[in-house]
Design an enzyme around this catalytic site. Structure first.
Site, PDB file in Angstrom:
ATOM      1  N   CYS A  49       0.770  -1.300   0.058  1.00  0.00           N
ATOM      2  CA  CYS A  49      -0.101  -0.137  -0.005  1.00  0.00           C
ATOM      3  C   CYS A  49       0.825   1.420  -0.001  1.00  0.00           C
ATOM      4  O   CYS A  49       1.907   1.213   0.378  1.00  0.00           O
ATOM      5  CB  CYS A  49      -0.970   0.043   1.284  1.00  0.00           C
ATOM      6  SG  CYS A  49      -1.958   1.314   1.231  1.00  0.00           S
ATOM      7  N   ASP A  51       0.416   3.802   1.708  1.00  0.00           N
ATOM      8  CA  ASP A  51       0.343   4.402   2.958  1.00  0.00           C
ATOM      9  C   ASP A  51       1.619   4.900   3.761  1.00  0.00           C
ATOM     10  O   ASP A  51       2.646   4.106   3.506  1.00  0.00           O
ATOM     11  CB  ASP A  51      -0.358   3.404   3.978  1.00  0.00           C
ATOM     12  CG  ASP A  51      -0.666   4.257   5.470  1.00  0.00           C
ATOM     13  OD1 ASP A  51       0.020   4.811   5.955  1.00  0.00           O
ATOM     14  OD2 ASP A  51      -1.959   4.137   5.625  1.00  0.00           O
TER      15      ASP A  51
END
Length: 220
Positions: A49, A51
């Site tokens: 991800c 993130d």
């Protein structure tokens, strides 16, 4: 650990931290950057991800050059993403990676957004349709859970779906057909304590996928 300054236009401290890090690495191993510049030979392709709290090399405690990395929101692996397809092909055909790790993380904002039909996030909604497909496929199982556990399970199911999507790709199956060592793994990162969990999923050959998805015959 460097903190980004409140004044977003003043990034001098980041550049200074880079020089400090480079000096420390060079002092410990004077040949490190010279050897790194000669080429990369990672054994792992990491698909994770975007993130900011999940930096792959940092959480794996690995040096630069150890991971070939592709990241997107919610670590999705659709067959229509030419960026992803190009990364996988280069990693498998040119770098000869032996492992592909699909790494999701609990508390994923993309997965949480995919569970909420009332959120409107512009273009990201189209991207998260891949995660909503996973939610829809397991809706009965997910909807009986409390919201917190529902999100955690969807994170895991999304990793599983992405892992199998990779196994269905022709570049992966072609590698298996020519006898190349290649395994796909599903992992989860826990933000609350920094620990990586192995979901126990490993796909290392066409025998691990359903017959209708086997596109490439073994070479003789």
């Amino acid at each position: 650990m460097v903190q980004i300054p409140e004044d977003e236009h003043n990034l001098d401290c980041v550049l200074a931290a880079n020089r400090e890090w480079a000096a420390e690495v060079a002092a410990e191993n004077p040949e490190f950057f010279h050897e790194l510049a000669m080429g990369q030979h990672p054994k792992i392709l990491w698909i994770g991800c975007s993130d900011s709290r999940v930096p792959p090399s940092k959480i794996c405690n690995l040096d630069p050059g150890s991971l070939f990395v592709h990241r997107n929101i919610a670590n999705v692996c659709p067959h229509t993403d030419t960026n992803l397809l190009s990364v996988v092909q280069y990693a498998v055909d040119s770098l000869k990676v032996e492992h592909i790790i699909v790494a999701g993380h609990y508390g994923c904002g993309g997965v949480n957004a995919a569970m909420d039909p009332h959120q409107h996030n512009g273009a990201i909604d189209d991207w998260l349709m891949h995660v909503r497909d996973v939610y829809h496929a397991h809706k009965k199982r997910l909807d009986v859970l409390p919201v917190e556990y529902r999100g955690r399970l969807l994170v895991e199911l999304n990793v599983v779906k992405s892992s199998f999507n990779l196994a269905y790709m022709s570049v992966v199956q072609s590698a298996w057909a020519r006898g190349q060592k290649l395994a796909i793994h599903g992992w989860i990162y826990r933000l609350e304590d920094g620990i990586l969990e192995d979901l126990g999923l490993m796909i290392d050959g066409p025998d691990k996928i359903d017959e209708e998805y086997r596109m490439v015959a073994a070479e003789h």
